[in-house]
Design a protein around this motif. Structure first.
Motif, PDB file in Angstrom:
ATOM      1  N   MET A   1      -6.624  -5.255   4.738  1.00 51.70           N
ATOM      2  CA  MET A   1      -6.242  -5.569   3.334  1.00 51.70           C
ATOM      3  C   MET A   1      -6.020  -6.807   3.134  1.00 51.70           C
ATOM      4  O   MET A   1      -6.101  -7.553   2.092  1.00 51.70           O
TER       5      MET A   1
ATOM      6  N   SER B   1      -6.193   0.952  -1.994  1.00 49.48           N
ATOM      7  CA  SER B   1      -6.803  -0.266  -1.453  1.00 49.48           C
ATOM      8  C   SER B   1      -7.568  -0.856  -2.553  1.00 49.48           C
ATOM      9  O   SER B   1      -7.741  -2.162  -2.776  1.00 49.48           O
TER      10      SER B   1
ATOM     11  N   THR C   1     -14.496   1.583  -1.730  1.00 47.53           N
ATOM     12  CA  THR C   1     -13.189   2.052  -1.496  1.00 47.53           C
ATOM     13  C   THR C   1     -13.177   3.663  -1.472  1.00 47.53           C
ATOM     14  O   THR C   1     -14.191   4.078  -2.263  1.00 47.53           O
TER      15      THR C   1
ATOM     16  N   GLY D   1       0.862  -3.726   4.013  1.00 44.60           N
ATOM     17  CA  GLY D   1      -0.291  -2.903   4.376  1.00 44.60           C
ATOM     18  C   GLY D   1      -0.938  -3.329   5.664  1.00 44.60           C
ATOM     19  O   GLY D   1      -0.090  -3.713   6.716  1.00 44.60           O
TER      20      GLY D   1
ATOM     21  N   ALA E   1      -6.874  -4.838  -3.763  1.00 39.91           N
ATOM     22  CA  ALA E   1      -7.941  -5.834  -3.869  1.00 39.91           C
ATOM     23  C   ALA E   1      -8.340  -6.480  -5.225  1.00 39.91           C
ATOM     24  O   ALA E   1      -8.259  -7.794  -5.298  1.00 39.91           O
TER      25      ALA E   1
ATOM     26  N   THR F   1      -8.748  -9.065   3.105  1.00 32.58           N
ATOM     27  CA  THR F   1      -9.553  -8.968   1.715  1.00 32.58           C
ATOM     28  C   THR F   1      -8.705  -9.909   0.656  1.00 32.58           C
ATOM     29  O   THR F   1      -9.422 -10.650  -0.145  1.00 32.58           O
TER      30      THR F   1
ATOM     31  N   ASN G   1     -12.082  -0.670   4.513  1.00 34.72           N
ATOM     32  CA  ASN G   1     -11.248  -0.397   5.885  1.00 34.72           C
ATOM     33  C   ASN G   1     -12.257  -1.036   7.073  1.00 34.72           C
ATOM     34  O   ASN G   1     -12.876  -0.117   7.738  1.00 34.72           O
TER      35      ASN G   1
ATOM     36  N   HIS H   1       0.762  -1.404   0.019  1.00 33.03           N
ATOM     37  CA  HIS H   1       0.091  -0.031   0.063  1.00 33.03           C
ATOM     38  C   HIS H   1       0.858   1.130  -0.029  1.00 33.03           C
ATOM     39  O   HIS H   1       2.212   1.332   0.535  1.00 33.03           O
TER      40      HIS H   1
END
Ligand code: 13P
Ligand code: SF4
Length: 368
Positions: free
Chosen positions: A87, A63, A161, A83, A67, A90, A143, A46
């Motif tokens: 994250m 993000s 996001t 990150g 993803a 995910t 988040n 990130h």
């Protein structure tokens, strides 16, 4: 599971020897594992990661990009996420079962994600259903913990996001009359406002007091904002904006939409980390900018654009402390433990939670 529960349940600590190595040795060790494992290893990073870590990332991104990239990683056996915890969760949800995701330091959480837990969300939902019947679609900022994504997925909602919040809120209003936006009140408020929704039509759910803060008629409520925030972006204030305007009247101000409404309203532009990077890249030499986002990224942008005059909107800004947990010693430890067949800090989202959370993520990925 939130980051504190994760910490209690597992989390071996880094062996002392890694803390005693200098950066040269650590870098060589990281590089060696990368060469040895080749495409069996993938390192997403990130934009808020430290320079010493991001230089080893196979791909850098916001993000959303991370993803998407995780979902399309078919070759990698091990994904070491540079990150924060949500994250990595995910990435685990979006990859196959045989692909393993690791976080170099389990303490790399996100204080905002931990502002909405599952029990609080269930209680809020029960109360909101009483007040508004079945008129609400839940949306959650990525988040958030996997459990919150699962809750949202189960109730027909989706993740968003900072790059696609507008499209996702527009979509949500094609599904239901109202939205519940978790857990960042600022991103929710800023985006809904940009879509033309009046601040008077936005209520705030306080998960600590378990109450809906709204003064008007409930029929007018269109957006219910969860009372969460990012402790890094809340540090940018109206006073910072006025100071820049006074000292550098020609300076452009660009901020992340996790900043408060008043700050975004007074700025020239707002957008995701990717939007901020692109905007500066596309502006001519000699431009001047004050940036309202995390410090590792701002310092990197300053270094990469010596032909522009760039400062942090808040001169006393610190980096995101949880993002900063991922450092070179933890990265080297993580990679070597994987290469030696004794991996640490595996991120494994519970199967049932992952199924519902994936629905919320896929509803977003299909629409952007
Ligand atoms: P982006 O989606 O813009 O990368 O932001 C993620 C984040 O955590 C910001 O605080
Ligand atoms: Fe979470 Fe804020 Fe850090 Fe982003 S900057 S990871 S929202 S605490």
């Amino acid at each position: 599971m939130n980051i504190f529960e994760t910490l209690e349940s597992s989390s071996p600590t880094i062996p002392e020897r890694y803390l005693e190595m200098d950066n040269k040795e650590l870098s060589e060790r990281v590089q060696q594992v990368k060469v040895q494992m080749g495409t069996r290893l993938f390192l997403p990073g990130h934009h808020y990661q430290k320079d010493e870590v991001i230089e080893f990332a196979d791909v850098r991104g916001d993000s959303l990009k991370l993803a998407q990239i995780s979902a399309s990683q078919h070759e990698a056996e091990a994904i070491v996420f540079c990150g924060v915890h949500f994250m990595a969760e995910t990435a685990d949800i979006l990859t196959r079962d045989d692909q393993k995701v690791y976080l170099p330091d389990m303490r790399a959480g996100c204080t905002m994600a931990d502002m909405a837990n599952f029990t609080q969300t269930e209680k809020a939902w029960e109360r909101l259903m009483k007040d508004f019947d079945d008129t609400i679609l839940p949306l959650t900022y990525v988040n958030s913990t996997a459990a919150i994504k699962a809750f949202v997925g189960k109730h027909g909602g989706a993740t968003v996001t900072s790059s696609n919040a507008k499209q996702m809120i527009q979509w949500a209003f094609t599904q239901k009359e109202r939205i519940l936006f978790l857990p960042d009140q600022h991103l929710g408020r800023n985006t809904a406002y940009d879509l033309g929704i009046s601040l008077d039509d936005m209520a705030v759910w306080d998960p600590i007091k378990e109450e809906l803060v709204y003064e008007g008629d409930f029929d007018d409520v269109k957006v219910i904002l969860w009372k969460g925030h990012c402790s890094v972006h809340e540090n940018f204030t109206v006073a910072n904006v006025w100071q820049v305007r006074e000292q550098n009247p020609d300076m452009n101000i660009i901020v992340h939409p996790e900043c408060r409404r008043e700050v975004v309203a007074l700025s020239d532009d707002a957008g995701s980390t990717n939007h901020i990077i692109k905007t500066i890249e596309q502006s001519p030499p000699g431009s001047s900018w004050a940036i309202g986002t995390e410090m590792n990224l701002v310092n990197r942008i300053i270094k990469e654009h010596p032909d522009q005059h760039i400062i942090s909107l808040n001169p006393n800004m610190c980096p995101c402390l949880t993002m900063n947990r991922i450092d070179l010693p933890h990265l080297a430890w993580s990679l070597e433990s994987i290469a030696q067949g004794e991996p640490t800090n595996l991120i494994e989202v519970d199967k049932e939670i992952a199924i519902d959370a994936e629905q919320a993520l896929q509803r977003m990925l299909e629409r952007i």
